[in-house]
Design a protein around this motif. Structure first.
Motif: not given
Length: 520
Positions: A229-234, A434-437, A440-443, A462-465
Motif C-alpha cells: 500500500a505504501s508503494d502504491a501511495a508513493d 480479499p487479497s490484501s496485496s 492495496a495495489a488496486l485502491a 494506508v492505515t485506513a485501508y
C-alpha cells in the motif's frame, strides 16, 4: 500474508499432515450438494481489468497539474488521450507486462519500451518473493514450530497467561510479516494443549485467528499490506509507523481480553461452551501436555537471527529525522532510508544465513529457496495485475478524472471525517478483493491522492485501508485462513461468527478513532 498463496483467501482443503494432527470433521460444513466458491483474486482482478478498459471508452479524459509528483487542487483540465482502438487493445494486452516493468516517460505515458522512471511493480514483486523465501527458510528449520511448542509447554499450568502469550506471538507474526496461512500448521499444537487445559476448540481457534488477525489489522511493517500500500501511495513504508504501532499496542490487548473473557467462562463451567466436546477430544487432551524437547542451540540462533532481521528492517525503513524534526527535515547521517530493492537484498541474504545456521545443507537450502519463491509467486502476480489496471487508467487519462469527481466531496469534509470515510470505503473493497496485496495495489493509486486534497497525510489512507482489510479478513467466508482454520479446529463458521462479531464491532470503532486521530 496473501493466500494465493497468501491472503487471496480462496477456500482450500487442509493438507494431509495438518488433517492428521486435528481431524477434519466434515460435519462442520453444511452439505448442500454443490459448493459455492467466491472467485479467486486473479479472477476478480481480470474482471476489473476488462471493466476498467471498457469504461475508459466512456469516461472523460483529463489531468491535474502536479508539483513534486502530487496533484495540485483545482488544476484539473480536460485533455485528449489520442488513443486509437488499436492502441487501446494493445494497452489491454500489455497490462500485466506494464504492471511489472512499465516505464513512465516524461509525457506521463507508461510502456515497457519507454525511457524514464520505473512505474511497474518489479521492486515490490521481487521483495515479496524475497521475504517469502526468508519465511519459508525459517519455517523449514523447525525452529519457529519448536519455539512456540516450547513456550506453550512451559506455561501449560497457567492457562490465561498461556493464551495471552500465544496470541501475542501470533500477533507479532501478523503485524511484522502478515502471518496468515502459516498459522494453519499450528492447530495441531494448539488444539490438544488448549483442550488439556480445560478449554474448548473455539478457544483454540480464536487464539490463532484473532491473535494473528488483529496483528494484521494493526500492521506496522507487514510487507503484504503496509508495504504494498505504501508503494502504491508513493510513500515510505515507515510513514505512519508511529500511529500503527500505537494501534498494535492497544488493539491486541482488546483481542486478548475478548478471547480470555470467553475462555474463563468455559473453564469455570464447561456447559458455557458454544461448541461442546467433539469425538477424539479426550485422546487429544492426553497428548496436549506431553513433553516437548528443549530448543537446541541451533534453533535458538535461528530464532534470534529471524527476530533481529525484522528489527533491522524496521530500523532501516523508519524516517527517523522526519518523525523527530518534521516531514521536511534532512535525514540523519546514520539513517538508511531503505526501500524495496535494499529490503529484497536483505531478506535474500538472510535467507541463506538462516538456511546455513539451520543445517539445511546445500540441497536443502537451494530446494527451500526455490519452493519459497514458488509459494509466494501468486502474491507477486496479484500485485502485478492490480498495477496493470492503474496503468490502463493512467494511459487512458481517466485516473485524474476520477480524482476530480471526488475532489469537491473531499474538500467539503473535515480531516477527521475524511479518515473515517476512507476506512468505510475500504470495507466493501476488502470483501470484493480479499487479497490484501491486490486490494492495496488496486485502491491506493486512487485513494491516496485524495489525501492531498484533504490536507491529510497519505499514510493515514494506508492505515485506513489495512484496518478495513484486517477487519474483513477476520470473518470473511472466502478466506482459506478462516475456513481452513475452523475446519482444522472442528468449529462451525456460524459459531465462530457469534463469538467474534462483537469483537469486530469493537475493533471497527477503535480503528475509526485511530484513523480520525491520524487524519487530524
Amino acid at each position: 500474508m496473501d493466500s494465493t498463496p497468501k491472503h487471496a483467501s480462496e477456500p482450500s482443503e487442509p493438507s494431509d499432515a495438518q488433517s492428521s494432527d486435528v481431524p477434519n470433521d466434515q460435519s462442520t460444513e453444511p452439505d448442500t450438494g454443490k459448493t459455492i466458491r467466491f472467485p479467486s483474486a486473479f479472477t476478480v482482478l481480470f474482471a476489473v481489468t476488462v471493466a476498467v478498459w471498457i469504461l475508459a471508452f466512456f469516461i472523460p479524459t483529463g489531468s491535474y497539474r502536479t508539483e513534486d509528483g502530487r496533484p495540485v487542487p483545482g488544476s484539473y483540465a480536460h485533455t485528449d488521450a489520442d488513443l486509437s482502438f488499436g492502441d487501446r487493445l494493445l494497452q489491454l494486452f500489455l497490462a500485466p507486462v506494464n504492471g511489472l516493468y512499465g516505464i513512465l516517460n516524461g509525457d506521463g505515458f507508461i510502456g515497457p519500451n519507454e525511457s524514464g522512471e520505473l512505474y511497474g511493480a518489479a521492486g515490490v514483486f521481487l521483495f515479496v518473493i524475497a521475504i517469502g523465501i526468508f519465511i519459508t527458510m525459517a519455517m523449514s528449520t523447525g525452529a519457529i514450530d519448536n519455539g512456540v511448542a516450547r513456550i506453550a509447554q512451559r506455561m501449560s499450568t497457567r492457562g490465561s497467561l498461556l493464551i495471552a502469550v500465544l496470541m501475542v506471538l501470533f500477533s507479532i507474526g501478523g503485524t511484522a510479516e502478515g502471518m496468515a496461512e502459516e498459522t494453519l500448521g499450528f492447530y495441531g499444537l494448539v488444539v490438544p494443549l488448549i483442550l488439556a487445559l480445560g478449554y474448548d476448540r473455539l478457544v483454540a481457534a480464536s487464539i490463532i485467528l484473532v491473535g494473528a488477525g488483529v496483528g494484521v489489522l494493526a500492521s506496522t511493517v507487514n510487507p503484504f499490506a503496509t508495504g504494498v500500500a505504501s508503494d502504491a501511495a508513493d510513500i515510505s513504508i515507515g510513514d505512519g509507523i508511529v500511529l500503527r504501532f500505537v494501534m498494535y499496542i492497544l488493539l491486541v490487548p482488546i483481542g486478548i481480553w475478548w478471547v480470555l473473557r470467553y475462555a474463563r467462562k468455559v473453564k469455570a463451567d464447561p456447559s458455557n461452551s458454544m461448541v461442546g466436546p467433539a469425538e477424539g477430544d479426550e485422546e487429544l487432551s492426553s497428548q496436549g501436555l506431553g513433553d516437548v524437547a528443549a530448543l537446541t542451540g541451533r534453533e535458538k540462533t535461528v530464532l534470534s537471527v529471524v527476530g533481529l532481521t525484522f528489527v533491522f528492517m524496521i530500523f532501516a525503513i523508519v524516517p527517523w529525522a522526519q518523525i523527530i524534526n518534521g516531514p521536511n527535515a534532512d535525514s540523519y547521517s546514520w539513517q538508511l532510508d531503505w526501500y524495496f530493492p535494499e529490503l529484497a537484498a536483505l531478506f535474500i541474504a538472510m535467507s541463506i544465513v538462516v538456511g546455513l545456521i539451520g543445517g539445511l545443507g546445500e540441497k536443502g537450502l537451494t530446494d527451500t529457496l526455490v519452493s519459497g519463491a514458488g509459494d509466494f509467486i501468486g502474491v507477486g502476480l496479484i500485485i502485478v495485475l492490480a498495477r496493470g489496471v492503474t496503468v490502463i487508467m493512467n494511459n487512458s487519462q481517466i485516473t485524474d478524472t476520477i480524482l476530480h469527481s471526488m475532489e469537491n466531496l473531499v474538500n467539503d469534509t473535515s480531516s477527521g471525517v475524511f479518515g473515517g470515510v476512507m476506512l468505510l470505503i475500504n470495507l466493501p473493497l476488502a470483501f470484493l478483493v480479499p487479497s490484501s496485496s491486490g486490494h492495496a495495489a488496486l485502491a491506493m493509486p486512487i485513494l491516496a491522492p485524495l489525501a492531498d486534497f484533504a490536507n491529510v497525510p497519505r499514510a493515514t489512507v494506508v492505515t485506513a485501508y489495512q484496518s478495513a482489510s484486517g477487519l474483513v479478513n477476520l470473518i470473511t467466508p472466502t478466506s482459506a485462513v478462516v475456513m481452513g482454520g475452523l475446519a482444522l479446529a472442528k468449529v462451525r463458521y456460524d459459531i465462530y461468527l457469534r463469538m467474534v462479531l462483537p469483537l469486530v464491532g469493537i475493533l471497527l470503532v477503535a480503528s475509526l478513532i485511530f484513523v480520525v486521530i491520524g487524519s487530524l
